[in-house]
Enzyme design. Structure first.
Site, PDB file in Angstrom:
ATOM      1  N   CYS A 174       0.822  -1.224   0.000  1.00  0.00           N
ATOM      2  CA  CYS A 174       0.000   0.000   0.000  1.00  0.00           C
ATOM      3  C   CYS A 174       0.852   1.268   0.000  1.00  0.00           C
ATOM      4  O   CYS A 174       0.340   2.355  -0.250  1.00  0.00           O
ATOM      5  CB  CYS A 174      -0.932   0.019   1.201  1.00  0.00           C
ATOM      6  SG  CYS A 174      -1.980  -1.429   1.294  1.00  0.00           S
TER       7      CYS A 174
ATOM      8  N   HIS B 293      -3.350   7.141   3.195  1.00  0.00           N
ATOM      9  CA  HIS B 293      -3.760   5.847   2.644  1.00  0.00           C
ATOM     10  C   HIS B 293      -5.142   5.504   3.188  1.00  0.00           C
ATOM     11  O   HIS B 293      -5.398   5.636   4.384  1.00  0.00           O
ATOM     12  CB  HIS B 293      -2.738   4.779   3.022  1.00  0.00           C
ATOM     13  CG  HIS B 293      -3.173   3.392   2.665  1.00  0.00           C
ATOM     14  ND1 HIS B 293      -3.650   3.071   1.414  1.00  0.00           N
ATOM     15  CD2 HIS B 293      -3.224   2.253   3.397  1.00  0.00           C
ATOM     16  CE1 HIS B 293      -3.973   1.794   1.396  1.00  0.00           C
ATOM     17  NE2 HIS B 293      -3.728   1.260   2.584  1.00  0.00           N
TER      18      HIS B 293
ATOM     19  N   ASN C  32     -10.115  -0.102   0.405  1.00  0.00           N
ATOM     20  CA  ASN C  32      -8.653  -0.033   0.370  1.00  0.00           C
ATOM     21  C   ASN C  32      -8.166  -0.534  -0.993  1.00  0.00           C
ATOM     22  O   ASN C  32      -8.315  -1.722  -1.299  1.00  0.00           O
ATOM     23  CB  ASN C  32      -8.098  -0.896   1.505  1.00  0.00           C
ATOM     24  CG  ASN C  32      -6.584  -0.886   1.577  1.00  0.00           C
ATOM     25  OD1 ASN C  32      -5.906  -0.413   0.662  1.00  0.00           O
ATOM     26  ND2 ASN C  32      -6.046  -1.412   2.671  1.00  0.00           N
TER      27      ASN C  32
HETATM   28  O1  UT7 Z   1      -3.634  -1.414   3.679  1.00  0.00           O
HETATM   29  C1  UT7 Z   1      -2.763  -2.059   4.551  1.00  0.00           C
HETATM   30  C2  UT7 Z   1      -3.065  -1.697   5.896  1.00  0.00           C
HETATM   31  N1  UT7 Z   1      -4.246  -2.383   6.373  1.00  0.00           N
HETATM   32  C3  UT7 Z   1      -4.843  -1.876   7.405  1.00  0.00           C
HETATM   33  O2  UT7 Z   1      -4.439  -0.832   7.852  1.00  0.00           O
HETATM   34  C4  UT7 Z   1      -5.961  -2.627   8.090  1.00  0.00           C
HETATM   35  C5  UT7 Z   1      -5.803  -2.456   9.575  1.00  0.00           C
HETATM   36  N2  UT7 Z   1      -6.772  -3.155  10.400  1.00  0.00           N
HETATM   37  C6  UT7 Z   1      -8.091  -2.828  10.412  1.00  0.00           C
HETATM   38  O3  UT7 Z   1      -8.542  -1.984   9.662  1.00  0.00           O
HETATM   39  C7  UT7 Z   1      -8.961  -3.492  11.436  1.00  0.00           C
HETATM   40  O4  UT7 Z   1      -8.175  -4.228  12.334  1.00  0.00           O
HETATM   41  C8  UT7 Z   1     -10.053  -4.409  10.817  1.00  0.00           C
HETATM   42  C9  UT7 Z   1     -11.110  -3.568  10.155  1.00  0.00           C
HETATM   43  C10 UT7 Z   1      -9.441  -5.353   9.833  1.00  0.00           C
HETATM   44  C11 UT7 Z   1     -10.725  -5.212  11.931  1.00  0.00           C
HETATM   45  O5  UT7 Z   1     -11.267  -4.342  12.900  1.00  0.00           O
HETATM   46  P1  UT7 Z   1     -11.027  -4.646  14.454  1.00  0.00           P
HETATM   47  O6  UT7 Z   1     -11.759  -3.601  15.188  1.00  0.00           O
HETATM   48  O7  UT7 Z   1      -9.542  -4.736  14.650  1.00  0.00           O
HETATM   49  O8  UT7 Z   1     -11.764  -6.003  14.638  1.00  0.00           O
HETATM   50  P2  UT7 Z   1     -11.154  -7.425  15.077  1.00  0.00           P
HETATM   51  O9  UT7 Z   1     -10.296  -7.986  14.015  1.00  0.00           O
HETATM   52  O10 UT7 Z   1     -10.581  -7.309  16.449  1.00  0.00           O
HETATM   53  O11 UT7 Z   1     -12.470  -8.238  15.187  1.00  0.00           O
HETATM   54  C12 UT7 Z   1     -13.456  -7.941  16.180  1.00  0.00           C
HETATM   55  C13 UT7 Z   1     -14.595  -8.920  16.007  1.00  0.00           C
HETATM   56  C14 UT7 Z   1     -14.143 -10.378  15.967  1.00  0.00           C
HETATM   57  O12 UT7 Z   1     -15.115 -11.156  16.607  1.00  0.00           O
HETATM   58  P3  UT7 Z   1     -14.857 -11.677  18.098  1.00  0.00           P
HETATM   59  O13 UT7 Z   1     -13.594 -12.483  18.031  1.00  0.00           O
HETATM   60  O14 UT7 Z   1     -14.725 -10.450  18.928  1.00  0.00           O
HETATM   61  O15 UT7 Z   1     -16.081 -12.485  18.371  1.00  0.00           O
HETATM   62  C15 UT7 Z   1     -14.143 -10.703  14.494  1.00  0.00           C
HETATM   63  O16 UT7 Z   1     -14.332 -12.068  14.254  1.00  0.00           O
HETATM   64  O17 UT7 Z   1     -15.267  -8.686  14.772  1.00  0.00           O
HETATM   65  C16 UT7 Z   1     -15.309  -9.894  14.011  1.00  0.00           C
HETATM   66  N3  UT7 Z   1     -15.241  -9.559  12.602  1.00  0.00           N
HETATM   67  C17 UT7 Z   1     -16.324  -9.278  11.877  1.00  0.00           C
HETATM   68  N4  UT7 Z   1     -17.634  -9.241  12.177  1.00  0.00           N
HETATM   69  C18 UT7 Z   1     -18.489  -8.916  11.196  1.00  0.00           C
HETATM   70  C19 UT7 Z   1     -14.145  -9.461  11.827  1.00  0.00           C
HETATM   71  N5  UT7 Z   1     -14.489  -9.110  10.575  1.00  0.00           N
HETATM   72  C20 UT7 Z   1     -15.850  -9.005  10.584  1.00  0.00           C
HETATM   73  C21 UT7 Z   1     -16.792  -8.691   9.594  1.00  0.00           C
HETATM   74  N6  UT7 Z   1     -18.082  -8.635   9.948  1.00  0.00           N
HETATM   75  N7  UT7 Z   1     -16.441  -8.390   8.333  1.00  0.00           N
END
Ligand code: UT7
Length: 345
Positions: free
Chosen positions: A132, A272, A302
């Site tokens: 990215c 980004h 993204n």
């Molecule tokens: O371009 C390169 C750089 N990339 C980035 O900068 C991405 C950086 N990371 C992020 O943007 C975020 O970490 C995400 C958007 C990917 C995830 O958000 P988060 O607030 O960190 O959520 P998480 O991964 O901690 O997940 C929280 C919960 C989990 O459930 P449990 O374990 O708490 O029951 C996930 O399984 O949300 C769940 N989850 C979803 N639920 C509904 C993860 N993805 C989804 C989804 N829909 N699409």
């Protein structure tokens, strides 16, 4: 938009014996494929919801390339538009640099395929890969060729067909990415300031946090690698998120410091477009006003290396960037890699 409070700044390049040379972005262009994939459609494909995606990421929809469109097709559209706006014929381009993690194929490079498509017969061509962060890395490389007197006209492209490497069964990643391309024409324009500074960094110890495990020399394509879904994007979202905020903030601060600039002098910050919460956190840490920070991830998701390239094009087209304005680009991606650039438009 409030104009910058003062115009005084330092051009770090001016002290390095580049007298008589100056690298300006003389035009930009962008292309996104027609097909729009909404959160609601995604919620019928995996266990997710519009509400979750919007609250956690800020993304509402993304564009998806057609099955017969490859990255070079998207890149060529953006490149043609940028060259047309610059009124520069393709034959005048000396070099094409494409930043991408989704090349049409391992080789030849996507840049060579673009060269053929747009008819840039004289141009040398190669790709770079900084995920990215690729567009900023490519801008810096292009600028170096211009400042060193090797070339006068460089076409820099960020282009991705990420929907081809997304695991559509993984809700953690498939909701995040989209396709598109952005291009910039760099040109030697003595007397202008152009790209004032570019800061770049990397931390290879975090390579496995965000990667596509197979398809290279470590794990060549095999029935096992395909069966194990190893050709798709894998990411530890939380670790990526934390590192991104810290690295983007640090890179932006360094770029501003090199130019002896205060954030209030920047007309527009173009970060980004990965996650609205990352963008807001970086903006806040920099002390930027919300209206100083450009966002389009609600519509595009993204798009990796294309992200800030498309955003720059949209900002210019919307009149949010005018000649003479100071803008700050700041990026973060797999590797990890990051970068920031201050540009006098
Ligand atoms: O371009 C390169 C750089 N990339 C980035 O900068 C991405 C950086 N990371 C992020 O943007 C975020 O970490 C995400 C958007 C990917 C995830 O958000 P988060 O607030 O960190 O959520 P998480 O991964 O901690 O997940 C929280 C919960 C989990 O459930 P449990 O374990 O708490 O029951 C996930 O399984 O949300 C769940 N989850 C979803 N639920 C509904 C993860 N993805 C989804 C989804 N829909 N699409």
């Amino acid at each position: 938009m409030t104009p910058p409070t003062a115009k005084a700044f330092r051009n770090p390049r001016a002290q390095h014996g580049f007298q008589g040379r100056s690298c300006s972005i003389i035009s930009v262009g962008a292309y996104v494929p027609e097909r729009v994939l909404t959160n609601t459609e995604l919620s019928r494909m995996v266990d997710t919801s519009d509400e979750w995606i919007v609250t956690r990421t800020g993304i509402r929809e993304r564009h998806v390339a057609a099955s017969d469109q490859a990255t070079s097709d998207l890149a060529a559209e953006a490149a043609r538009q940028a060259l047309e706006r610059a009124a520069i014929p393709a034959e005048q381009v000396d070099l094409i640099i494409t930043a991408t993690v989704t090349p049409d194929m391992p080789f030849p490079s996507t840049s060579c395929l673009v060269q053929e498509k747009i008819g840039a017969r004289r141009a040398a061509a190669f790709d770079i890969e900084a995920a990215c962060s690729g567009f900023i890395y490519a801008l810096e490389i292009g600028q170096q060729f211009i400042m060193s007197r090797s070339y006068d006209t460089v076409l820099v492209i960020g282009a991705e067909k990420l929907t081809g490497i997304v695991d559509w069964t993984d809700r953690n990643t498939c909701v995040l990415f989209g396709d598109g391309a952005g291009a910039a024409v760099l040109h030697n324009r003595p007397g202008s300031h152009g790209l004032l500074t570019v800061c770049m960094g990397a931390d290879g110890s975090k390579g496995n946090v965000l990667c596509v495990p197979a398809g290279g020399s470590r794990v060549p394509a095999s029935t096992d690698s395909v069966g194990g879904r190893q050709h798709f994007i894998r990411m530890d979202g939380k670790e990526t998120f934390k590192y991104a905020v810290q690295a983007m903030h640090a890179a932006a601060k360094e770029a501003l410091a090199r130019c002896e600039l205060d954030i209030s002098q920047i007309s527009l910050v173009i970060p980004h477009q990965a996650n609205l919460r990352i963008i807001d956190a970086v903006g806040e840490r920099l002390g930027a006003r919300p209206e100083q920070v450009f966002k389009n991830l609600d519509r595009l998701g993204n798009t990796s290396a294309a992200s800030v390239a498309i955003a720059l094009d949209e900002a210019v087209s919307a009149g949010r960037v005018k000649r003479g304005d100071l803008i700050l680009l700041v990026v973060f991606g797999a590797g990890f890699t990051w970068g920031a650039a201050v540009i006098e438009w």
